[in-house]
Design a protein around this motif. Structure first.
Motif, PDB file in Angstrom:
ATOM      1  N   ASP A  28       0.825  -1.207   0.000  1.00 21.92           N
ATOM      2  CA  ASP A  28       0.000   0.000   0.000  1.00 21.92           C
ATOM      3  C   ASP A  28       0.859   1.257   0.000  1.00 21.92           C
ATOM      4  OD1 ASP A  28      -1.969   1.875   0.223  1.00 21.92           O
ATOM      5  OD2 ASP A  28      -2.491   1.413   2.294  1.00 21.92           O
ATOM      6  N   PHE A  29       0.884   1.959  -1.127  1.00 19.56           N
ATOM      7  CA  PHE A  29       1.569   3.249  -1.204  1.00 19.56           C
ATOM      8  C   PHE A  29       0.552   4.374  -1.415  1.00 19.56           C
ATOM      9  CE2 PHE A  29       5.550   1.469  -0.676  1.00 19.56           C
ATOM     10  CZ  PHE A  29       6.570   2.397  -0.814  1.00 19.56           C
ATOM     11  N   LEU A  55       0.117   4.992  10.201  1.00 12.98           N
ATOM     12  CA  LEU A  55       0.720   3.911  10.983  1.00 12.98           C
ATOM     13  C   LEU A  55       0.534   2.561  10.319  1.00 12.98           C
ATOM     14  CD1 LEU A  55      -0.437   5.064  14.548  1.00 12.98           C
ATOM     15  CD2 LEU A  55       1.772   5.485  13.425  1.00 12.98           C
ATOM     16  N   GLY A  56       0.050   2.556   9.094  1.00 18.46           N
ATOM     17  CA  GLY A  56      -0.222   1.296   8.428  1.00 18.46           C
ATOM     18  C   GLY A  56      -1.442   0.624   9.021  1.00 18.46           C
ATOM     19  N   TYR A  57      -1.399  -0.702   9.089  1.00 20.61           N
ATOM     20  CA  TYR A  57      -2.560  -1.471   9.548  1.00 20.61           C
ATOM     21  C   TYR A  57      -2.168  -2.389  10.707  1.00 20.61           C
ATOM     22  CZ  TYR A  57      -4.104   0.141   5.002  1.00 20.61           C
ATOM     23  OH  TYR A  57      -4.418   0.935   3.928  1.00 20.61           O
ATOM     24  N   LYS A  67       7.204  16.626  -1.323  1.00 21.02           N
ATOM     25  CA  LYS A  67       8.032  16.658  -0.124  1.00 21.02           C
ATOM     26  C   LYS A  67       7.749  15.412   0.696  1.00 21.02           C
ATOM     27  CE  LYS A  67       8.510  21.690   0.637  1.00 21.02           C
ATOM     28  NZ  LYS A  67       9.982  21.762   0.681  1.00 21.02           N
ATOM     29  N   GLY A  68       8.788  14.888   1.353  1.00 20.77           N
ATOM     30  CA  GLY A  68       8.594  13.780   2.270  1.00 20.77           C
ATOM     31  C   GLY A  68       7.960  12.584   1.602  1.00 20.77           C
ATOM     32  N   PHE A  69       6.908  12.071   2.248  1.00 24.03           N
ATOM     33  CA  PHE A  69       6.184  10.916   1.726  1.00 24.03           C
ATOM     34  C   PHE A  69       4.902  11.335   1.012  1.00 24.03           C
ATOM     35  CE2 PHE A  69       7.937   7.345   4.680  1.00 24.03           C
ATOM     36  CZ  PHE A  69       9.198   7.569   4.176  1.00 24.03           C
ATOM     37  N   LEU A  70       4.910  12.531   0.447  1.00 24.61           N
ATOM     38  CA  LEU A  70       3.861  12.973  -0.476  1.00 24.61           C
ATOM     39  C   LEU A  70       4.565  13.420  -1.748  1.00 24.61           C
ATOM     40  CD1 LEU A  70       0.904  13.533  -1.123  1.00 24.61           C
ATOM     41  CD2 LEU A  70       1.169  15.797  -0.083  1.00 24.61           C
ATOM     42  N   GLN A  71       4.670  12.497  -2.693  1.00 24.66           N
ATOM     43  CA  GLN A  71       5.449  12.754  -3.900  1.00 24.66           C
ATOM     44  C   GLN A  71       4.598  12.448  -5.134  1.00 24.66           C
ATOM     45  OE1 GLN A  71       9.108  13.251  -4.138  1.00 24.66           O
ATOM     46  NE2 GLN A  71       9.739  12.912  -2.028  1.00 24.66           N
ATOM     47  N   GLY A  72       4.950  13.093  -6.230  1.00 22.28           N
ATOM     48  CA  GLY A  72       4.225  12.882  -7.474  1.00 22.28           C
ATOM     49  C   GLY A  72       5.169  12.751  -8.653  1.00 22.28           C
ATOM     50  N   ASN A 100      -2.702  14.757 -14.540  1.00 19.40           N
ATOM     51  CA  ASN A 100      -2.113  13.484 -14.969  1.00 19.40           C
ATOM     52  C   ASN A 100      -0.828  13.166 -14.207  1.00 19.40           C
ATOM     53  OD1 ASN A 100      -2.539  11.179 -16.492  1.00 19.40           O
ATOM     54  ND2 ASN A 100      -1.372  11.917 -18.254  1.00 19.40           N
ATOM     55  N   VAL A 101      -0.968  13.097 -12.898  1.00 18.99           N
ATOM     56  CA  VAL A 101       0.162  12.861 -11.994  1.00 18.99           C
ATOM     57  C   VAL A 101      -0.049  11.557 -11.227  1.00 18.99           C
ATOM     58  CG1 VAL A 101       1.332  13.720  -9.910  1.00 18.99           C
ATOM     59  CG2 VAL A 101       0.710  15.306 -11.748  1.00 18.99           C
ATOM     60  N   LEU A 102       1.015  10.768 -11.087  1.00 27.60           N
ATOM     61  CA  LEU A 102       1.004   9.621 -10.188  1.00 27.60           C
ATOM     62  C   LEU A 102       1.348  10.126  -8.797  1.00 27.60           C
ATOM     63  CD1 LEU A 102       3.005   6.975 -12.267  1.00 27.60           C
ATOM     64  CD2 LEU A 102       0.527   7.054 -11.920  1.00 27.60           C
ATOM     65  N   ARG A 103       0.535   9.741  -7.806  1.00 30.08           N
ATOM     66  CA  ARG A 103       0.722  10.252  -6.445  1.00 30.08           C
ATOM     67  C   ARG A 103       1.106   9.115  -5.508  1.00 30.08           C
ATOM     68  NH1 ARG A 103      -4.296  13.034  -3.317  1.00 30.08           N
ATOM     69  NH2 ARG A 103      -5.251  12.027  -5.136  1.00 30.08           N
ATOM     70  N   PHE A 104       2.141   9.348  -4.703  1.00 31.00           N
ATOM     71  CA  PHE A 104       2.641   8.362  -3.755  1.00 31.00           C
ATOM     72  C   PHE A 104       2.491   8.934  -2.342  1.00 31.00           C
ATOM     73  CE2 PHE A 104       4.642   7.891  -7.804  1.00 31.00           C
ATOM     74  CZ  PHE A 104       4.749   6.527  -8.019  1.00 31.00           C
ATOM     75  N   ALA A 105       1.682   8.270  -1.528  1.00 29.56           N
ATOM     76  CA  ALA A 105       1.432   8.724  -0.156  1.00 29.56           C
ATOM     77  C   ALA A 105       1.396   7.507   0.769  1.00 29.56           C
ATOM     78  CB  ALA A 105       0.122   9.502  -0.080  1.00 29.56           C
ATOM     79  N   PRO A 106       2.522   6.834   0.930  1.00 21.69           N
ATOM     80  CA  PRO A 106       2.537   5.577   1.682  1.00 21.69           C
ATOM     81  C   PRO A 106       2.374   5.785   3.179  1.00 21.69           C
ATOM     82  CG  PRO A 106       4.765   6.242   1.174  1.00 21.69           C
ATOM     83  CD  PRO A 106       3.864   7.221   0.457  1.00 21.69           C
ATOM     84  N   PRO A 107       2.098   4.703   3.917  1.00 18.61           N
ATOM     85  CA  PRO A 107       2.159   4.794   5.380  1.00 18.61           C
ATOM     86  C   PRO A 107       3.535   5.318   5.792  1.00 18.61           C
ATOM     87  CG  PRO A 107       1.197   2.701   4.715  1.00 18.61           C
ATOM     88  CD  PRO A 107       1.719   3.353   3.460  1.00 18.61           C
ATOM     89  N   LEU A 108       3.581   6.037   6.885  1.00 17.34           N
ATOM     90  CA  LEU A 108       4.841   6.648   7.306  1.00 17.34           C
ATOM     91  C   LEU A 108       5.775   5.648   7.983  1.00 17.34           C
ATOM     92  CD1 LEU A 108       3.538  10.082   8.669  1.00 17.34           C
ATOM     93  CD2 LEU A 108       3.973   9.349   6.304  1.00 17.34           C
TER      94      LEU A 108
END
Length: 389
Positions: free
Chosen positions: A30-31, A40-42, A322-327, A358-366
């Protein structure tokens, strides 16, 4: 279920760590984190235990009374934000609604009739009518007009476009520190600093929407910390409750004193003991696991991995965030759509998101590790290789 979502044909049944499992047991890395919610994930045992314990104590009493979890959560949120007064809501959109009401009441107290608010093109603040009114996307707005009056839209990171909209009736400027849905675009330091100066000069309130980029996702607890400025109001939600539906708007003491009074605002469920037990525990776990520091440390690895992917495919243009919010921006000249890549990634057992432009977005658990980032690379590579380049 009302069909207002373009859902993928997946039924998830459970989650563990940073993985989701569908009804037939297939595993997905899961990203997307429930759109930046599940920081915190699951299955975090400490978080789950706190919720179970609160269920046995008290779920709801209304805001006619105080409750201990709300007091604890408010103190922790105020300290983390550097602001003073907290109002808990049920969602991010409601947090934006509350922030707008603060701005309007602030203007009313100054004797301003028909106050105006400056928002940004390509922004996203929610689906309720007030939040939609400051969302800079005509496709979202058009079917629901007329919306809130007095809203003007400037161009993100273009200070001249902001300055020309300011009038004596302008009471606030609202923007996301990092535009998420609008394409994963951070505010430039010069832009945000100048906005702050303009607000100070004209006695306007600066409202920063940190619903998606806040709560550690940028590499600091709130993204505005990286800019060396303080907003007058922030909105937060998503990872604030790590899956429990809760949001908040937080404001300075000065603005609180000059705006909402008893009877001006309210929420039946907002800040009830159950959701605030979640918020309080989230802050504790963030501190214990050094989540913010973890994100800051791993950000270069994630950024480099995404850049290497971008360099490997002609139709991938650039990386931002920035950080774990990337595109990753897909080349506008390409016929390839982000939604198609999201679908192909899902087939490879990888959850990623898309964003407008038209952006791929990455927002994984921290809580992801370097190993998870490398696994994401492998799965996404398999998906991208299936496209006709």
């Amino acid at each position: 279920m009302l069909q207002v979502y373009a859902r993928l044909p997946l039924v998830f049944e459970r989650g563990s760590g940073v993985y989701l499992y569908d009804k037939v047991g297939k595993e997905y890395l899961d990203f997307g984190a429930g759109i930046a919610v599940n920081a915190l994930g699951y299955g975090n045992e400490s978080f789950n235990s706190a919720l179970k314990a609160q269920i046995d104590k008290l779920l709801h009493i209304s805001n006619l009374y105080y409750n201990l979890p709300a007091i604890e959560a408010a103190k922790k949120l105020a300290k983390a934000s550097g602001l003073d007064q907290v109002f808990f809501t049920n969602s991010g959109a409601e947090a934006c609604e509350g922030a707008l009401k603060v701005a309007k009441k602030y203007a009313y107290q100054k004797g301003i009739k028909s106050p105006q608010i400056i928002a940004m093109h390509n922004s996203f603040h929610g689906r309720t009518l007030g939040a939609l009114s400051v969302t800079g996307n005509s496709a979202y707005q058009k079917p629901f007009k007329p919306l809130l009056s007095g809203v003007k839209f400037a161009h993100f990171n273009d200070i001249a476009s902001v300055e020309k909209l300011i009038t004596p009736k302008t009471c606030a400027i609202i923007l996301e520190t990092i535009q998420g849905e609008g394409g994963v675009t951070p505010a430039s330091k010069e832009f945000l600093h100048t906005i702050r100066k303009l607000c100070d000069k004209h006695d306007m309130l600066l409202i920063l929407d940190e619903i998606q980029c806040g709560m550690g996702r940028s590499g600091t607890m709130f993204a505005y910390e990286q800019y060396g400025i303080m907003p007058d109001i922030i909105t937060t939600a998503k990872a604030l409750g790590c899956g429990v539906p809760v949001g908040a708007f937080v404001l300075s003491q000065r603005v609180a004193d000059l705006s909402l009074k008893p009877g001006d605002h309210g929420s039946t469920y907002g800040g009830n003991p159950f959701v605030c037990a979640a918020v309080s525990k989230v802050f504790d776990i963030f501190d214990e696991m050094k989540i913010v520091q973890r994100v800051a440390k791993l950000t270069p690895t994630l950024t480099q991995t995404l850049q290497e992917l971008c360099d490997s495919y002609d139709f991938l243009q650039s990386v931002r965030g920035k950080g774990f919010l990337q595109g990753i921006q897909i080349d506008p000249k390409s016929k390839i759509q982000a939604k198609d890549i999201v679908q192909l990634a899902t087939e490879q057992g990888l959850i990623i998101l898309s964003a407008s432009q038209n952006v791929l977005r990455f927002a994984p658990p921290l809580v992801i590790t370097k190993e998870h980032i490398e696994l994401m690379r492998l799965k996404l590579t398999r998906a991208l290789d299936r496209l006709d380049r």
